[in-house]
Structures are given as C-alpha cells and as structure tokens.
Design a protein around this motif. Structure first.
Motif, PDB file in Angstrom:
ATOM      1  N   GLN A 193     -24.409 -18.164  -9.689  1.00 38.64           N
ATOM      2  CA  GLN A 193     -25.018 -16.709 -10.429  1.00 38.64           C
ATOM      3  C   GLN A 193     -25.784 -16.026  -9.325  1.00 38.64           C
ATOM      4  N   LYS A 194     -25.303 -15.996  -8.140  1.00 37.53           N
ATOM      5  CA  LYS A 194     -25.603 -15.319  -7.149  1.00 37.53           C
ATOM      6  C   LYS A 194     -24.574 -14.828  -5.988  1.00 37.53           C
ATOM      7  N   TRP A 195     -24.503 -13.609  -5.965  1.00 35.99           N
ATOM      8  CA  TRP A 195     -23.501 -13.054  -5.360  1.00 35.99           C
ATOM      9  C   TRP A 195     -23.670 -12.172  -3.918  1.00 35.99           C
ATOM     10  N   LYS A 196     -22.736 -12.188  -3.201  1.00 40.02           N
ATOM     11  CA  LYS A 196     -22.794 -11.687  -1.683  1.00 40.02           C
ATOM     12  C   LYS A 196     -23.095  -9.990  -1.822  1.00 40.02           C
ATOM     13  N   PRO A 197     -24.207  -9.768  -1.275  1.00 38.58           N
ATOM     14  CA  PRO A 197     -24.575  -9.827   0.068  1.00 38.58           C
ATOM     15  C   PRO A 197     -25.793 -10.863   0.151  1.00 38.58           C
ATOM     16  N   ASP A 198     -26.141 -11.364  -1.208  1.00 35.14           N
ATOM     17  CA  ASP A 198     -27.006 -12.648  -1.457  1.00 35.14           C
ATOM     18  C   ASP A 198     -26.583 -13.737  -0.461  1.00 35.14           C
ATOM     19  N   PRO A 199     -26.977 -14.761   0.312  1.00 34.68           N
ATOM     20  CA  PRO A 199     -26.382 -15.356   1.239  1.00 34.68           C
ATOM     21  C   PRO A 199     -26.352 -16.892   0.429  1.00 34.68           C
ATOM     22  N   SER A 200     -26.695 -16.760  -0.593  1.00 39.28           N
ATOM     23  CA  SER A 200     -26.976 -18.284  -1.432  1.00 39.28           C
ATOM     24  C   SER A 200     -25.763 -19.309  -1.462  1.00 39.28           C
ATOM     25  N   VAL A 201     -24.523 -18.384  -1.531  1.00 34.40           N
ATOM     26  CA  VAL A 201     -23.187 -19.339  -1.877  1.00 34.40           C
ATOM     27  C   VAL A 201     -23.111 -20.051  -0.223  1.00 34.40           C
ATOM     28  N   PHE A 202     -23.335 -19.196   0.618  1.00 34.02           N
ATOM     29  CA  PHE A 202     -23.093 -19.826   2.118  1.00 34.02           C
ATOM     30  C   PHE A 202     -24.105 -21.018   2.290  1.00 34.02           C
ATOM     31  N   LEU A 203     -25.131 -20.418   2.105  1.00 36.58           N
ATOM     32  CA  LEU A 203     -26.263 -21.744   2.406  1.00 36.58           C
ATOM     33  C   LEU A 203     -26.087 -22.927   1.509  1.00 36.58           C
TER      34      LEU A 203
END
Length: 211
Positions: A138-148
């Motif tokens: 439940q966090k979307w780009k440009p938040d980096p969470s999915v890549f982290l």
C-alpha cells in the motif's frame, strides 16, 4: 564484470507493452463520462501511476459522477484487450533469457495483473517468487518502498541494484531509494527521463551491454 548484482524491472512498459492498451481504454471510459482528453494526456499523467491516482485526475475532467463500477469495468476491458493484443516489449524476452544476474519485477500494478500479463507473453516462469506489487504494501511510486522491499528480499542493498523504469514516477521512486536507474525511453514521448535517470536507452537490445 557488472557493477550491479541485481536487476529490478518495472512491468508495464518495460516487460509488457501494455501502456498503450490500458491508457487508451481509460481515455475512452473517461470520455464516455464527459472528459475531453486524449491518449497523449493519459501517457503523460497516468503512466506509472496507481489506479486511485488516475481516478482522482479523471474526476477533475469528467462532467458526470464516476460510477462505482468504473474500476471493475476498466479491469475487465483491459484483461480482454490484453488477451487479444498484448505483446512483450520488443527485445525483452532475449534480455531475460540471457541475463546472468538475479532479477525481479516491482510494479505499481496488482500482482494478479502482473502474473496474468507475464504469463500471456511467456515470462512468468522467470519471475516466479520474485514479483513485488505496490498494492501488497500500500505504498506507491514515487515512494521507493516497493524497490526497497524487492532489493531486501532478493538479498541486496540499493547500491547493488539497477532499476529499469519507463515512467517519471518510477525513476523518481528508484532515486528516492538510493538506486541507480536506467530509463527506457521507447514511449517517453515527453522526454521526461532524459535528465532524471542514471542512463537512458531506447532499444531493449542495448540493455545487456549496458549492464
């Protein structure tokens, strides 16, 4: 020897050529509700966004209320269109088949959609167990969470990974997380990635050499 130890691919527009299909459908549906918009607007404002953000933007364009069924109708129409018309990004299958580094996919799309699309083009077996969706956290780009999350799960630090993205939101997310990012510009009609990505490339056939 590559400076990178892991490759993190975006899905739509990098692995599967889905952006033209899905954006035309959302334009058609928005225009049915009174919006006066077009494909170029969608590619600029919707590409790389999650669906709720797209709906927020559409709500400012339409002259009628957006029905509760809008998302379900959109997803049903896109799935049917994908079955008929979806293709891999030109050259990407050769990249995946010859890539010697660990790799995964991290996308703003639903995991079910990613799996469906990757299966259609024959790439799902390569990504089993390595599929990361913003919807899960439940966090979307440009938040980096999915890549982290993807990097951590794959066993690497951000500086050891390279992200492959085609949207400005995705490039910003990668940079926000401390990743290098290669911008795939085949559909970068507004030249948004040129001054943002670590490097840019237009032909997928160039990627293996860049790595």
């Amino acid at each position: 020897m590559s400076k990178y130890k892991c490759v993190i691919f975006d899905c739509d527009g990098v692995l599967v050529d889905s952006e033209p299909i899905s954006n035309q459908i959302i334009v058609d549906m928005a225009n049915d509700l009174g919006a006066d918009t077009d494909f170029d607007y969608a590619m600029k404002h919707f590409k790389g966004s999650h669906f709720k953000e797209c709906i927020d933007k559409i709500s400012k364009l339409v002259t009628q209320p957006i029905p509760d069924s809008f998302e379900a109708t959109y997803r049903a129409r896109t799935l049917e269109a994908f079955k008929k018309d979806l293709k891999p990004i030109e050259g990407v299958i050769e990249v995946i088949e010859n890539l010697k580094l660990p790799f995964c996919v991290a996308s703003s799309g639903l995991e079910s959609k990613m799996r469906f699309n990757l299966d259609l083009i024959g790439l799902l077996p390569y990504f089993e167990g390595h599929i990361f969706s913003c919807y899960t956290i439940q966090k979307w780009k440009p938040d980096p969470s999915v890549f982290l999350w993807a990097a951590r799960t794959m066993g690497f630090k951000p500086y050891e990974c390279i992200v492959i993205e085609d949207s400005i939101l995705g490039v910003q997310a990668a940079k926000n997380g401390g990743f290098d990012v290669f911008g795939f510009t085949a559909h970068d009609y507004n030249k948004e990635l040129e001054n943002e990505a670590t490097k840019i490339f237009k032909d997928m056939s160039d990627l293996l050499e860049m790595l």
